[in-house]
Design an enzyme around this catalytic site. Structure first.
Site, mmCIF file in Angstrom:
data_model
loop_
_atom_site.group_PDB
_atom_site.id
_atom_site.type_symbol
_atom_site.label_atom_id
_atom_site.label_comp_id
_atom_site.label_asym_id
_atom_site.label_seq_id
_atom_site.Cartn_x
_atom_site.Cartn_y
_atom_site.Cartn_z
ATOM 1 N N GLU A 53 -9.620 -2.104 5.177
ATOM 2 C CA GLU A 53 -10.241 -1.823 6.464
ATOM 3 C C GLU A 53 -11.519 -2.653 6.625
ATOM 4 O OE1 GLU A 53 -8.504 -0.186 8.467
ATOM 5 O OE2 GLU A 53 -8.096 1.884 7.910
ATOM 6 N N HIS B 213 -7.293 -5.022 10.038
ATOM 7 C CA HIS B 213 -7.032 -4.739 8.618
ATOM 8 C C HIS B 213 -5.751 -5.425 8.150
ATOM 9 C CE1 HIS B 213 -4.686 -0.691 9.364
ATOM 10 N NE2 HIS B 213 -3.888 -1.720 9.432
ATOM 11 N N ASN C 274 -7.693 -3.138 14.143
ATOM 12 C CA ASN C 274 -9.074 -3.430 13.728
ATOM 13 C C ASN C 274 -9.134 -4.628 12.763
ATOM 14 O OD1 ASN C 274 -8.001 -2.391 11.392
ATOM 15 N ND2 ASN C 274 -9.324 -0.593 11.290
ATOM 16 N N ASP D 174 0.824 -1.215 0.000
ATOM 17 C CA ASP D 174 0.000 0.000 0.000
ATOM 18 C C ASP D 174 0.854 1.260 0.000
ATOM 19 O OD1 ASP D 174 0.923 -0.356 2.608
ATOM 20 O OD2 ASP D 174 -1.033 -0.837 3.419
HETATM 21 P P1 PGA Z 1 2.059 -1.833 12.726
HETATM 22 O O1 PGA Z 1 0.934 -1.766 11.621
HETATM 23 O O2 PGA Z 1 2.998 -2.896 12.301
HETATM 24 O O3 PGA Z 1 2.663 -0.465 12.737
HETATM 25 O O4 PGA Z 1 1.378 -2.172 14.010
HETATM 26 C C1 PGA Z 1 0.371 -2.954 11.168
HETATM 27 C C2 PGA Z 1 -0.776 -2.642 10.249
HETATM 28 O O5 PGA Z 1 -1.468 -1.645 10.486
HETATM 29 O O6 PGA Z 1 -0.985 -3.391 9.296
#
Ligand code: PGA
Length: 241
Positions: free
Chosen positions: A143, A138, A136, A67
């Site tokens: 999302e 995702h 959450n 992304d």
């Molecule tokens: P993080 O993010 O590794 O910074 O916790 C993971 C994500 O949001 O996919």
């Protein structure tokens, strides 16, 4: 799903790096799907060490990131292209021409997403997809939603994701509100998925992913249907399983 439980973040990082290193050793032309975020940084550092010790060779490897924020130039130090250069690509013997990130600088969302889908399709999708997981549930920036995404899409980030990512920006207002993300389809087409998680704040999401219903309200739950997914998580992240 195979679950590897580690004592802590460092052990999680070593396991993830070893899975990626094994993929490259077996297939020097491996196509890797890569992720940004805090969680993979330790694994990237270990891969840099392995490369510098000549244990693994990235010269024929190609990468496809999940992304990118919409509206950020690759040179912006908050962009995921910048993150990947800084955290990995600048320190290994990869050909940068073989590293791909959705084009956040293209304001035409439809064109940017179509171009990334064409690239993934031409590549035949990735051999190994590395993922983190959001609080959450995702994956990438897919999302929680009413249905699972298919191709690359432009998403509105949820307030919880903007909040979580604001720690990396001067203020919450500076966090871009949209991103281009690889869809669920390309993630599910990966031959192997490695999803990593660390810390208590991921425990609910990890439990829903592994043992909850398969629902787009927890996008990672679709990985229960993937034939070769490996969850590498520390004991805090697995506390609710
Ligand atoms: P993080 O993010 O590794 O910074 O916790 C993971 C994500 O949001 O996919």
């Amino acid at each position: 799903m195979r679950v590897i439980k580690t004592a802590n973040y460092e052990e999680m990082s070593t396991h993830v790096a070893n899975l990626i290193a094994a993929e490259i050793l077996l297939n020097p032309r491996a196509k890797l799907g890569l992720a940004t975020g805090s969680t993979p940084i330790g694994a990237y550092q270990t891969l840099i060490e392995y490369n510098q010790k000549h244990l693994i060779n990235f010269s024929q490897v190609s990468t496809y990131n999940l992304d990118e924020y919409r509206g950020l130039e690759p040179t912006n130090d908050q962009s995921y292209r910048y993150f990947m250069n800084h955290q990995l690509f600048d320190h290994i013997n990869i050909d940068k021409a073989n590293t791909h990130v959705p084009d956040g600088s293209n304001p035409d969302a439809q064109a940017a997403c179509k171009a990334y889908d064409e690239l993934l399709e031409q590549a035949g999708y990735v051999d190994l997809q590395l993922l983190g997981i959001g609080r959450n549930g995702h994956i990438g920036f897919n999302e929680p939603a009413e249905s699972f995404s298919k191709g690359t899409l432009c998403v509105d980030l949820t307030p919880s994701t903007i909040e979580a990512n604001s720690r990396l920006f001067a203020s919450k207002d500076e966090v871009p509100k949209q991103a281009y993300t690889m869809g669920t389809q390309a993630i599910m087409y990966a031959k192997t998925v490695v999803i990593c998680a660390s810390g208590a704040d991921k425990a609910d999401a990890v439990a829903s992913m592994i043992a909850g219903p398969i629902t787009p309200e927890c996008p990672a739950s679709i990985l229960q249907l993937h034939p070769n997914t490996i969850v590498v998580a520390d004991k805090e992240a697995l506390a609710n399983c």
